[in-house]
Structures are given as C-alpha cells and as structure tokens.
Motif scaffolding. Structure first.
Motif, short mmCIF file in Angstrom:
data_model
loop_
_atom_site.label_atom_id
_atom_site.label_comp_id
_atom_site.label_asym_id
_atom_site.label_seq_id
_atom_site.Cartn_x
_atom_site.Cartn_y
_atom_site.Cartn_z
N ILE A 80 48.69 48.58 61.01
CA ILE A 80 49.61 48.10 60.08
C ILE A 80 49.08 46.69 59.30
O ILE A 80 49.04 46.60 58.23
N THR A 81 48.62 45.76 60.48
CA THR A 81 48.16 44.29 60.07
C THR A 81 46.88 44.66 58.80
O THR A 81 46.92 43.92 57.92
N TRP A 82 45.95 45.38 59.40
CA TRP A 82 44.79 45.80 58.73
C TRP A 82 45.00 46.32 57.43
O TRP A 82 44.51 45.75 56.31
N ILE A 83 45.96 47.18 57.34
CA ILE A 83 46.01 47.91 56.16
C ILE A 83 46.81 46.98 55.05
O ILE A 83 46.39 46.98 53.85
N ARG A 84 47.96 46.30 55.57
CA ARG A 84 48.31 45.36 54.41
C ARG A 84 47.27 44.42 53.99
O ARG A 84 47.40 43.97 52.82
N GLU A 85 46.30 43.69 54.81
CA GLU A 85 45.47 42.82 54.41
C GLU A 85 44.49 43.36 53.44
O GLU A 85 44.33 43.00 52.65
N LEU A 86 44.07 44.57 53.78
CA LEU A 86 43.21 45.42 52.92
C LEU A 86 43.64 45.56 51.52
O LEU A 86 43.04 45.49 50.51
N ALA A 87 45.06 46.07 51.45
CA ALA A 87 45.89 46.27 50.33
C ALA A 87 45.79 44.90 49.33
O ALA A 87 45.54 45.14 48.08
N ARG A 88 46.01 43.80 50.02
CA ARG A 88 46.03 42.34 49.48
C ARG A 88 44.73 42.29 48.80
O ARG A 88 44.69 41.64 47.72
N ARG A 89 43.63 42.37 49.85
CA ARG A 89 42.37 42.13 49.21
C ARG A 89 41.83 43.03 48.19
O ARG A 89 41.02 42.72 47.12
N ILE A 90 42.39 43.97 47.93
CA ILE A 90 41.89 44.96 46.88
C ILE A 90 42.71 44.43 45.77
O ILE A 90 41.88 44.29 44.52
N ARG A 91 44.08 44.20 45.78
CA ARG A 91 44.73 43.59 44.69
C ARG A 91 44.20 42.29 44.08
O ARG A 91 44.12 41.92 42.83
N ASP A 92 43.60 41.51 45.10
CA ASP A 92 43.10 40.26 44.74
C ASP A 92 41.61 40.33 44.31
O ASP A 92 41.16 39.13 44.28
N ARG A 93 41.29 41.28 44.40
CA ARG A 93 39.76 41.58 43.99
C ARG A 93 38.83 40.87 44.73
O ARG A 93 37.79 40.47 44.48
N GLU A 94 39.00 40.70 45.98
CA GLU A 94 38.33 40.45 46.92
C GLU A 94 37.30 41.43 47.87
O GLU A 94 36.52 41.14 48.40
N VAL A 95 37.48 42.63 47.33
CA VAL A 95 36.85 43.65 47.89
C VAL A 95 35.96 44.56 46.71
O VAL A 95 36.65 44.69 45.75
N THR A 96 34.70 44.35 46.51
CA THR A 96 33.92 45.17 45.76
C THR A 96 34.51 46.56 45.68
O THR A 96 34.91 47.49 46.61
N TRP A 97 34.81 46.95 44.34
CA TRP A 97 35.50 48.55 43.91
C TRP A 97 34.65 49.37 43.51
O TRP A 97 33.79 48.88 42.42
N GLY A 98 34.95 50.72 43.70
CA GLY A 98 34.18 51.50 42.94
C GLY A 98 32.60 51.94 43.32
O GLY A 98 31.92 51.96 42.23
N ALA A 99 32.49 51.76 44.51
CA ALA A 99 30.94 52.09 44.96
C ALA A 99 30.70 53.22 44.90
O ALA A 99 29.50 53.48 45.22
#
Length: 167
Positions: free
Chosen positions: A138-157
């Motif tokens: 749960i903690t990891w998923i919530r943090e990943l969702a936040r990082r995706i929304r904040d554009r901290e994760v490279t997307w569309g690989a």
C-alpha cells in the motif's frame, strides 16, 4: 514485437536477453505467435528471406493486440494478488497506459487493500507477516502514484504499445 515487428527467432533472443531465468525456445515463441495470430492479437506478414537464411514470418501487433495488452496491464495493476509476479509484471508495463490512468488505478488498488483488512487464516506470525506485506505494498503503491502524478517517473517507456498498433 512491442517495439517493432519481429520474427520468432528475434523475439526468443530478446526474451533470453531480458529475462535470463526464463526458459525460452524459438519453437515456444513461434507457437505462441501463431496462437496470437489466430486470436487477432498479431498479424503475420508474408515470410521474407534475408540472405541465404530460411524464410521467416514477421509478426506485428494489431490494434486488437494493443487493446488487449492495455486491458491486461490494467487488470494486473488493479486485480492481481498482493506481492504477486502478476502485479510486478503489470507495474513493469504500466507505461503503456496514460500516466493519469495508471495513477488512478494504483490509488484505487491501495484504497481497496487498505479497506480489506482481511488476514488469511494463519497463525500469529504468518498473519503478522501478511499484514506487513500488504502495508508495504500500500505504501509503495501510494508513493508510486504520487511520483507518476508529480512527473517524477519517466513515463511511456513503450511507445509502440502506447497507441501505435503497427510501429
């Protein structure tokens, strides 16, 4: 094949490189490709010959194949069991989905896990371990969702699967 059309030999080689522990044979990949072609998920091109090699059939992903893949990734993110390889695989391919969609599905998963509160019928230590695994996910998923929304994760690989059926 998600990156570009390919034949069974090429796909088997790529799978061996990327998934070293996965026992991959050309014949297994060829059988899978033929099955996917019958289902309309990939399309076979006329066999082609390069040099003096035998003719090889190249397959490319169809629009139906792209849609099916997106559906499977969404389902894996949303419905796979806690701490499962199905979830890991879905996370690994989440970049084929729009970032907002992936973040929403992940947040819904975290909320569902947090509200379920059910422990498997086990002894005290096993139940404690399971609660820890669920809490960590749960903690990891919530943090990943936040990082995706904040554009901290490279997307569309995986651009070929993101919306181009035959790229």
């Amino acid at each position: 094949m998600t990156e570009q059309p390919a034949h069974a030999y090429d796909l088997a080689g790529r799978l061996r490189e990327r998934c070293g522990r996965l026992p991959v044979t050309r014949s297994t990949v060829a059988t899978l490709l033929k099955s996917m072609a019958r289902s309309g998920l990939v399309a076979a091109r006329e066999p082609g010959r390069v040099g003096n090699r035998p003719p090889r059939t190249v397959y490319e992903t169809t629009a139906a194949g792209v849609a099916d893949f997106h559906h499977r990734v969404e389902s894996g993110l949303r419905d796979s069991p806690v701490a499962s390889m199905d979830f890991v695989l879905a996370v690994g391919h989440a970049g084929v989905l729009p970032a907002e969609r992936a973040a929403l599905i992940l947040e819904e998963r975290a909320a569902l896990l947090a509200s379920s509160g059910s422990d498997p019928a086990q002894g005290a230590l096993e139940a404690e371990y399971w609660r820890g695994m669920v809490a960590a996910e749960i903690t990891w998923i919530r943090e990943l969702a936040r990082r995706i929304r904040d554009r901290e994760v490279t997307w569309g690989a995986e651009p070929a699967m993101a919306g181009q059926a035959n790229a």
